[in-house]
Design a protein around this motif. Sequence first.
Motif, short mmCIF file in Angstrom:
data_model
loop_
_atom_site.label_atom_id
_atom_site.label_comp_id
_atom_site.label_asym_id
_atom_site.label_seq_id
_atom_site.Cartn_x
_atom_site.Cartn_y
_atom_site.Cartn_z
N GLU A 16 0.65 -1.48 -0.44
CA GLU A 16 0.15 -0.22 -0.29
C GLU A 16 0.62 1.75 -0.11
O GLU A 16 2.00 1.13 0.36
CB GLU A 16 -0.93 0.39 0.95
N GLY A 17 0.30 2.26 -0.26
CA GLY A 17 0.97 3.72 -0.36
C GLY A 17 0.00 4.14 0.18
O GLY A 17 -0.52 4.30 1.04
N GLU A 18 0.52 5.99 0.29
CA GLU A 18 -0.86 6.71 0.80
C GLU A 18 -1.96 6.22 0.37
O GLU A 18 -2.68 7.34 1.09
CB GLU A 18 0.43 8.33 1.05
N THR A 19 -2.34 6.97 -1.09
CA THR A 19 -3.39 6.60 -1.79
C THR A 19 -4.26 5.18 -2.26
O THR A 19 -5.43 5.10 -2.77
CB THR A 19 -3.85 7.74 -2.68
N ILE A 52 -1.80 -10.87 -11.64
CA ILE A 52 -2.53 -9.21 -12.04
C ILE A 52 -2.26 -8.25 -11.13
O ILE A 52 -2.45 -8.94 -9.81
CB ILE A 52 -3.69 -9.49 -12.02
N ILE A 53 -1.89 -7.10 -10.59
CA ILE A 53 -1.89 -6.28 -10.21
C ILE A 53 -2.85 -5.54 -9.89
O ILE A 53 -3.09 -4.84 -10.85
CB ILE A 53 -0.63 -5.03 -9.73
N PHE A 54 -3.88 -5.21 -9.02
CA PHE A 54 -4.56 -4.44 -8.98
C PHE A 54 -5.14 -3.61 -7.43
O PHE A 54 -4.54 -3.43 -6.31
CB PHE A 54 -6.61 -5.00 -8.71
N LYS A 55 -5.13 -2.31 -8.01
CA LYS A 55 -4.79 -1.08 -7.20
C LYS A 55 -7.08 0.02 -6.78
O LYS A 55 -7.03 -0.38 -7.77
CB LYS A 55 -3.81 -0.39 -7.65
N ILE A 78 -7.94 -0.22 -10.99
CA ILE A 78 -7.21 -0.12 -11.77
C ILE A 78 -6.34 -1.42 -11.26
O ILE A 78 -6.01 -1.43 -10.70
CB ILE A 78 -5.83 0.58 -11.88
N GLY A 79 -6.37 -2.70 -13.36
CA GLY A 79 -5.73 -3.42 -12.67
C GLY A 79 -4.87 -3.81 -13.86
O GLY A 79 -5.03 -3.40 -14.93
#
Length: 127
Positions: free
Chosen positions: A26-29, A39-42, A87-88
């Motif tokens: 995780e990041g700040e947002t 697959i990376i999902f944000k 987003i993936g």
Amino acid sequence: MTQEINKILEERFPHLKVNSVSFFGEGETKSVFLVNGNIIFKFPKGNKDLKSFYKEKTALLLLKNKTDIPIPQLLYYDDTIRDFPIIGQSLMPGIPLSENAFNKFSPEEKSVFFKSIGTFVFQVQDR
């Protein structure tokens, strides 16, 4: 938490078969999950910086054919629910570049890194 992510993905992307979900970081947002191992999902954290999802999608689409440097491929995007875009993208091999990781590079590795950045900038401007 991963069951909730699984449910959201199945609702927003009904054609996606979700076999596994694991927390990736995780990041700040944003919160990031690895789905099906590739697959990376944000997902947004609150209402912070929602425009960054659109900007990331746009950047990935614009860069797709402009460079030989590997970049993530945009696989999924959905912003139909206000304040909750998803987003993936394809998982990139390697490790995230941090200041700590960069400082461990040998001089030769740093040279390759900077040449790659230079190539990327040249290709993006030239195409």
